[in-house]
Write a protein that holds these residues in place. Structure first.
Motif, PDB file in Angstrom:
ATOM      1  N   PHE A  27      -3.189   1.871   9.202  1.00  0.00           N
ATOM      2  CA  PHE A  27      -4.631   1.826   8.971  1.00  0.00           C
ATOM      3  C   PHE A  27      -5.390   2.385  10.169  1.00  0.00           C
ATOM      4  O   PHE A  27      -6.324   3.181  10.024  1.00  0.00           O
ATOM      5  N   ARG A  28      -4.995   1.952  11.360  1.00  0.00           N
ATOM      6  CA  ARG A  28      -5.688   2.442  12.558  1.00  0.00           C
ATOM      7  C   ARG A  28      -5.497   3.945  12.729  1.00  0.00           C
ATOM      8  O   ARG A  28      -6.433   4.658  13.132  1.00  0.00           O
ATOM      9  N   ALA A  79     -13.285   7.667  12.836  1.00  0.00           N
ATOM     10  CA  ALA A  79     -13.982   6.454  12.425  1.00  0.00           C
ATOM     11  C   ALA A  79     -13.559   5.288  13.308  1.00  0.00           C
ATOM     12  O   ALA A  79     -12.443   5.267  13.844  1.00  0.00           O
ATOM     13  N   ASP A  80     -14.434   4.311  13.461  1.00  0.00           N
ATOM     14  CA  ASP A  80     -14.133   3.116  14.250  1.00  0.00           C
ATOM     15  C   ASP A  80     -13.015   2.327  13.575  1.00  0.00           C
ATOM     16  O   ASP A  80     -13.104   1.992  12.391  1.00  0.00           O
ATOM     17  N   ALA A  81     -11.954   2.045  14.315  1.00  0.00           N
ATOM     18  CA  ALA A  81     -10.795   1.336  13.763  1.00  0.00           C
ATOM     19  C   ALA A  81     -10.751  -0.128  14.171  1.00  0.00           C
ATOM     20  O   ALA A  81      -9.780  -0.824  13.864  1.00  0.00           O
ATOM     21  N   SER A  82     -11.800  -0.611  14.832  1.00  0.00           N
ATOM     22  CA  SER A  82     -11.760  -1.975  15.374  1.00  0.00           C
ATOM     23  C   SER A  82     -11.755  -3.048  14.294  1.00  0.00           C
ATOM     24  O   SER A  82     -11.387  -4.195  14.558  1.00  0.00           O
ATOM     25  N   VAL A 127     -11.107  -5.320   8.033  1.00  0.00           N
ATOM     26  CA  VAL A 127     -10.243  -4.711   7.024  1.00  0.00           C
ATOM     27  C   VAL A 127      -8.855  -5.288   7.274  1.00  0.00           C
ATOM     28  O   VAL A 127      -8.205  -4.964   8.272  1.00  0.00           O
ATOM     29  N   LEU A 128      -8.426  -6.170   6.398  1.00  0.00           N
ATOM     30  CA  LEU A 128      -7.190  -6.910   6.622  1.00  0.00           C
ATOM     31  C   LEU A 128      -5.967  -6.063   6.290  1.00  0.00           C
ATOM     32  O   LEU A 128      -5.907  -5.419   5.248  1.00  0.00           O
ATOM     33  N   ALA A 129      -4.985  -6.100   7.196  1.00  0.00           N
ATOM     34  CA  ALA A 129      -3.699  -5.433   6.990  1.00  0.00           C
ATOM     35  C   ALA A 129      -2.645  -6.520   6.854  1.00  0.00           C
ATOM     36  O   ALA A 129      -2.593  -7.446   7.666  1.00  0.00           O
ATOM     37  N   ASN A 130      -1.797  -6.416   5.842  1.00  0.00           N
ATOM     38  CA  ASN A 130      -0.860  -7.487   5.523  1.00  0.00           C
ATOM     39  C   ASN A 130       0.391  -7.510   6.395  1.00  0.00           C
ATOM     40  O   ASN A 130       1.261  -8.358   6.192  1.00  0.00           O
ATOM     41  N   SER A 131       0.491  -6.592   7.345  1.00  0.00           N
ATOM     42  CA  SER A 131       1.662  -6.543   8.219  1.00  0.00           C
ATOM     43  C   SER A 131       1.353  -5.667   9.424  1.00  0.00           C
ATOM     44  O   SER A 131       0.357  -4.930   9.451  1.00  0.00           O
ATOM     45  N   ALA A 132       2.235  -5.729  10.422  1.00  0.00           N
ATOM     46  CA  ALA A 132       2.103  -4.852  11.590  1.00  0.00           C
ATOM     47  C   ALA A 132       2.239  -3.395  11.167  1.00  0.00           C
ATOM     48  O   ALA A 132       1.551  -2.509  11.693  1.00  0.00           O
ATOM     49  N   HIS A 133       3.114  -3.143  10.214  1.00  0.00           N
ATOM     50  CA  HIS A 133       3.325  -1.791   9.689  1.00  0.00           C
ATOM     51  C   HIS A 133       2.029  -1.237   9.106  1.00  0.00           C
ATOM     52  O   HIS A 133       1.622  -0.112   9.416  1.00  0.00           O
ATOM     53  N   VAL A 148       0.868  -1.181   0.000  1.00  0.00           N
ATOM     54  CA  VAL A 148       0.000   0.000   0.000  1.00  0.00           C
ATOM     55  C   VAL A 148       0.901   1.227   0.000  1.00  0.00           C
ATOM     56  O   VAL A 148       1.408   1.644   1.035  1.00  0.00           O
ATOM     57  N   TYR A 149       1.124   1.796  -1.195  1.00  0.00           N
ATOM     58  CA  TYR A 149       2.084   2.899  -1.284  1.00  0.00           C
ATOM     59  C   TYR A 149       1.466   4.201  -1.787  1.00  0.00           C
ATOM     60  O   TYR A 149       2.153   5.208  -1.876  1.00  0.00           O
ATOM     61  N   GLU A 150       0.185   4.187  -2.151  1.00  0.00           N
ATOM     62  CA  GLU A 150      -0.449   5.406  -2.625  1.00  0.00           C
ATOM     63  C   GLU A 150      -1.901   5.450  -2.155  1.00  0.00           C
ATOM     64  O   GLU A 150      -2.482   4.428  -1.798  1.00  0.00           O
ATOM     65  N   LYS A 151      -2.465   6.634  -2.120  1.00  0.00           N
ATOM     66  CA  LYS A 151      -3.878   6.833  -1.770  1.00  0.00           C
ATOM     67  C   LYS A 151      -4.254   6.100  -0.491  1.00  0.00           C
ATOM     68  O   LYS A 151      -5.296   5.447  -0.403  1.00  0.00           O
ATOM     69  N   LEU A 152      -3.400   6.210   0.513  1.00  0.00           N
ATOM     70  CA  LEU A 152      -3.628   5.474   1.755  1.00  0.00           C
ATOM     71  C   LEU A 152      -4.951   5.867   2.401  1.00  0.00           C
ATOM     72  O   LEU A 152      -5.805   5.015   2.663  1.00  0.00           O
ATOM     73  N   ALA A 153      -5.156   7.168   2.667  1.00  0.00           N
ATOM     74  CA  ALA A 153      -6.383   7.606   3.324  1.00  0.00           C
ATOM     75  C   ALA A 153      -7.599   7.356   2.442  1.00  0.00           C
ATOM     76  O   ALA A 153      -8.627   6.845   2.909  1.00  0.00           O
ATOM     77  N   ASP A 154      -7.496   7.670   1.157  1.00  0.00           N
ATOM     78  CA  ASP A 154      -8.624   7.496   0.248  1.00  0.00           C
ATOM     79  C   ASP A 154      -9.039   6.029   0.177  1.00  0.00           C
ATOM     80  O   ASP A 154     -10.212   5.673   0.346  1.00  0.00           O
TER      81      ASP A 154
END
Length: 404
Positions: free
Chosen positions: A150-151, A159-162, A139-145, A122-128
């Motif tokens: 994302f949170r 917004a709810d980040a749970s 919402v799956l994140a592929n790493s701890a980073h 995920v290198y572009e349009k992160l917030a969008d």
């Protein structure tokens, strides 16, 4: 984790390209608890990147059924068919449209657990991209980073980040690299839209061919994602197959297609600008080079690899350099060589938290609450209607009159 039910777990995957189908189908299988039989139904969203039969075969991801649908057709079908889990493997706008369309179709009645995420780096349009995916149960994140980023985005807008759940890329497999092949094989992993200009793409191709000439004892492969006329996640305006005409490459240079894992089986050095193939390569301990020749820029995506130890140039590669990755950086990406994710444990356990969350949602009393995306007619009245209209949905998520 105990089995949720003795019945097959019914999972649907909606994808809009070959790479997203691969991610969605493989993710769906990893989300199922061990020992639980699943039925996987695949749906391909009709559009400019709908994969061909050849592309689907190359992904190596299979389903019990697979058919092409429009957005409205899919929404109507989901209102009638029962599933336990739905994986939305779509571009951000497609996810948002489905969340609103399905919210309208399901109302407050029974519904599956809805899961979404990203295919790779995920290198572009992160917030969008993240806000367009908000509203899914996971919402799956592929790493701890990624999970941390994302949170931060969700919490930053209130917004709810749970829903953010750390996993790993589902296609990191294959035997670890054990030493050089005969002949030594260099693979350049091409990307459809990075870089974008003819001059930059021609430059990279000329350097790759030049490397083959300088090292006649090496096999140099250009790994391509699609054939001319086919599309993938990103549209390829200037395919390398056309650019290579007239360049007169040497005999040890070849174009190759096929499953990336099979190509990595014979790779001694993986070269790319910013392809997710670099993460697959690092996971298998294959020497990996991320090019700086065109700069380290957000537009190229190679800025994501700062700190990795993999950034280098064609000049250094020509001189024999084999980059050595930084273990701490790789660990944060969830692809530690040897297969141990950043949180400890094995790669096979990377989906345990996601499985547990899905099990808890499936066994909770009563129906799941209606989907609740961050974007609504109140929070984004000038943005949301246009996204929904592209999929023939009205501002409330209902199919528009005359929708196909």
């Amino acid at each position: 984790m105990p089995a949720i039910t003795t019945e097959p777990l019914r999972i649907a995957v909606l994808a809009d390209s070959d790479t997203r189908w691969k991610w969605g189908a493989l993710t769906a299988r990893r989300l199922a608890p061990a020992g639980v039989e699943i039925r996987l139904d695949g749906f391909l969203l009709r559009g400019r990147a709908t994969p061909t039969a050849r592309q689907l075969q190359e992904t190596g991801a299979h389903a019990d059924s697979l058919r092409e649908v429009t957005a409205v057709e899919f929404v109507r079908g989901m209102a009638e068919e029962r599933y336990d889990v739905l994986v939305l493997a779509l571009v951000g706008g497609g996810v948002q449209a489905m969340l609103h369309g399905l919210r309208h179709a399901w109302g407050s009645g029974p519904r599956p657990v809805v899961v979404t995420g990203y295919v790779g780096v995920v290198y572009e349009k992160l917030a969008d991209g993240l806000l367009l995916r908000h509203g899914a149960d996971l919402v799956l994140a592929n790493s701890a980073h990624d999970a941390e980023r994302f949170r931060d985005v969700y919490e930053g807008v209130g917004a709810d980040a749970s829903a953010v759940t750390e996993v790993a890329l589902p296609f990191l497999d294959g035997a670890p690299y054990t030493g050089q092949h005969e002949p030594f094989t260099v693979v350049f992993a091409a990307q459809p839209s990075v870089p974008a200009s003819r001059a930059d793409r021609a430059y990279l191709l000329s350097r790759l061919i030049g490397h083959a000439r300088r090292h006649p004892g090496r096999e140099v492969l250009l790994k391509l994602r699609s054939k001319p006329g086919e599309h993938t996640t990103h549209i390829e305006e200037l395919p390398y197959q056309k650019l290579v005409r007239g360049m007169d490459p040497p005999a040890n240079f070849r174009l190759v297609y096929g499953h990336m894992g099979e190509v990595l089986d014979r790779t001694d050095l993986l070269v790319t600008v910013s392809s997710t193939a670099a993460l697959e390569s690092l996971h298998r301990r294959v020497p990996t080079a991320v090019l700086t020749d065109l700069g380290v820029r957000e537009a190229l995506g190679n800025h994501h690899f700062t700190g990795s130890g993999c950034l280098t140039s064609w000049d250094r590669i020509d001189a024999g350099e084999l980059p050595k990755p930084d273990p701490a950086w790789v660990a944060r990406q969830g692809v530690v060589s040897g297969g141990t994710p950043s949180g400890g444990g094995s790669y096979e356990a990377a989906f345990d938290t996601a499985r547990e969350r899905i099990a808890a949602l499936l066994t909770r009393p009563g129906s799941l609450p209606p989907l609740d995306p961050y974007y609504t007619a109140e929070t984004a009245p000038g943005y949301l209607p246009g996204i929904l209209a592209r999929h023939h949905l009205g501002p409330d998520g209902a199919p528009l009159p005359g929708a196909p």
